[in-house]
Motif scaffolding. Structure first.
Motif, PDB file in Angstrom:
ATOM      1  N   ASP A 183       0.847  -1.194   0.000  1.00 25.57           N
ATOM      2  CA  ASP A 183       0.000   0.000   0.000  1.00 25.57           C
ATOM      3  C   ASP A 183       0.881   1.243   0.000  1.00 25.57           C
ATOM      4  O   ASP A 183       1.677   1.447   0.913  1.00 25.57           O
ATOM      5  N   HIS A 235      -6.594  -2.836  -4.222  1.00 19.93           N
ATOM      6  CA  HIS A 235      -5.456  -2.871  -3.311  1.00 19.93           C
ATOM      7  C   HIS A 235      -4.957  -4.277  -2.982  1.00 19.93           C
ATOM      8  O   HIS A 235      -3.751  -4.454  -2.769  1.00 19.93           O
ATOM      9  N   ALA A 248      -1.650  -3.750  -6.733  1.00 19.05           N
ATOM     10  CA  ALA A 248      -0.655  -3.122  -5.859  1.00 19.05           C
ATOM     11  C   ALA A 248       0.587  -2.715  -6.644  1.00 19.05           C
ATOM     12  O   ALA A 248       1.142  -1.627  -6.432  1.00 19.05           O
ATOM     13  N   ASN A 257      -0.222   0.330  -8.565  1.00 18.65           N
ATOM     14  CA  ASN A 257      -0.353   1.497  -7.692  1.00 18.65           C
ATOM     15  C   ASN A 257       1.007   2.147  -7.439  1.00 18.65           C
ATOM     16  O   ASN A 257       1.118   3.373  -7.369  1.00 18.65           O
TER      17      ASN A 257
END
Length: 362
Positions: free
Chosen positions: A172, A223, A229, A232
């Motif tokens: 994250d 997520h 992930a 991201n």
């Protein structure tokens, strides 16, 4: 006979050619269970990260296990794997999941950062390591500037010696990371794309699914899977050629609240009977009689038996992840941890998961 020899040679060649990085964390404590560097094929990794060394209150690095690391020579036995594979880089990983406060106190105090950098230089030189891996789980927003200051000072000390500086980071991005500045100092970043679900969750879920499931919420879909992930981190500003994407050689288990409800997002009453976590070696040798389900949406298997359920990776899902990482242009695959593989070949081929990664990226 010639055909057989040719096939064997081809298989061996595939395993020794790395088109992308293979970063292998080694949990040194597994040596107490007989899983030592001598068990590993050093050609299967481009990097080995020795986990862990810790931090004293004054900022100096602290040997985690004097008898194992020093007296039994485990530091040197791992770095000696470079004799088998001259291209191998071995890094010393500092921290782990219980070191956040030590990092915080050290990074925020110049009188402690100096000893940290100095002792890191000593350990890398004395034991022939090729760099330092920062495993701070996890910096908070208040730590952002101090984290960057620490990286600047480490980079200044390491660059003249040609040492690597890397990090293990949360899947994250919404932690205390100044990503646009971090990326300037790290040679590459290892994203811990696992532990998406576990005994802390409200229901069953995969430890490290490649893709999302239709039963998940929008936030979970964006997520709690490897592909989301990884992307991201790219969207946050890290080039793909500076990212290695994590795979887990272990699974997360649960006790079902209703044994008849054994799919994804099934209700649970707590961790599985194995404590909530099991290595691949344990899963393949102990849970073989459980019902196996392949989830083609997430590209991961899970198993259940009675009120027990475990989501994990096997040779099929590991192949799919490694191929996805290569095909999408990332620097490489990261593994936590190679000592959790089927090292002895109890279930078949020795180090099968690590070999599958090598085959998928060849």
């Amino acid at each position: 006979m010639k055909l057989l020899l040719s096939a064997a040679f081809l298989s061996l060649t595939i395993l020794k050619v790395h088109s992308v990085a293979v970063v292998c964390y080694y949990g040194s404590w597994s040596a107490w269970d007989g899983i030592t560097p001598e068990n590993f094929d050093a050609s299967l990794c481009t990097h080995i990260n020795y986990a862990f060394i810790s931090i004293w209150e004054d900022g100096n690095l602290r040997v985690e296990d004097d008898e194992l690391d020093i007296d039994q020579g485990l530091y040197k036995r791992v770095t000696d794997l470079k004799n088998q594979n001259p291209n191998l880089k071995v890094l010393l990983s500092v921290g782990g999941d219980s070191a956040a406060d030590l990092f915080r106190g050290m990074a925020g105090d110049a009188s402690k950062r100096g000893p940290f950098v100095g002792s890191a230089t000593y350990f890398l030189s004395a034991y022939n390591f090729d760099g330092l891996d920062i495993d701070w789980e996890y910096p908070e927003v208040a730590d952002q500037d101090n984290y960057i200051t620490l990286l600047k000072e480490l980079k200044a000390a390491f660059q003249p010696k040609g040492w690597l500086l890397t990090a293990a980071v949360s899947s994250d991005t919404e932690h205390g990371y100044l990503i646009s500045e971090m990326v300037q100092y790290f040679d590459f970043i290892n994203v811990m794309t696992y532990d998406f679900y576990g005994p802390w969750s409200d229901y069953t879920g995969q430890n490290s699914a490649l893709y999302s499931s239709n039963v998940e919420s929008d936030w979970e879909k964006s997520h709690l899977n490897v592909a989301a992930a990884a992307n991201n981190w790219v969207n946050a500003g890290v080039p793909k050629n500076k990212l290695t994407i994590g795979t887990g050689f272990y699974g997360r288990s649960f006790t079902l609240s209703d044994p008849n409800n054994h799919g994804l997002h099934a209700g649970i009453i707590g961790p599985g009977n194995d404590g909530g976590e099991a290595t691949y070696a344990h899963i393949c040798s102990t849970y073989d009689g459980w019902t196996r389900v392949w989830d083609d949406e997430q590209k991961n298997p899970y198993r259940y038996s009675g009120n027990q359920w475990i989501g994990y990776d096997d040779q099929d899902s590991i192949w799919a992840k490694a191929a996805w990482i290569k095909d999408n242009g990332f620097l490489g695959v990261m593994i936590w941890a190679i000592d959790q593989d089927d090292i002895a070949g109890v279930c078949g081929e020795k180090q099968i998961l690590l070999k599958q990664i090598n085959r998928a990226i060849a």
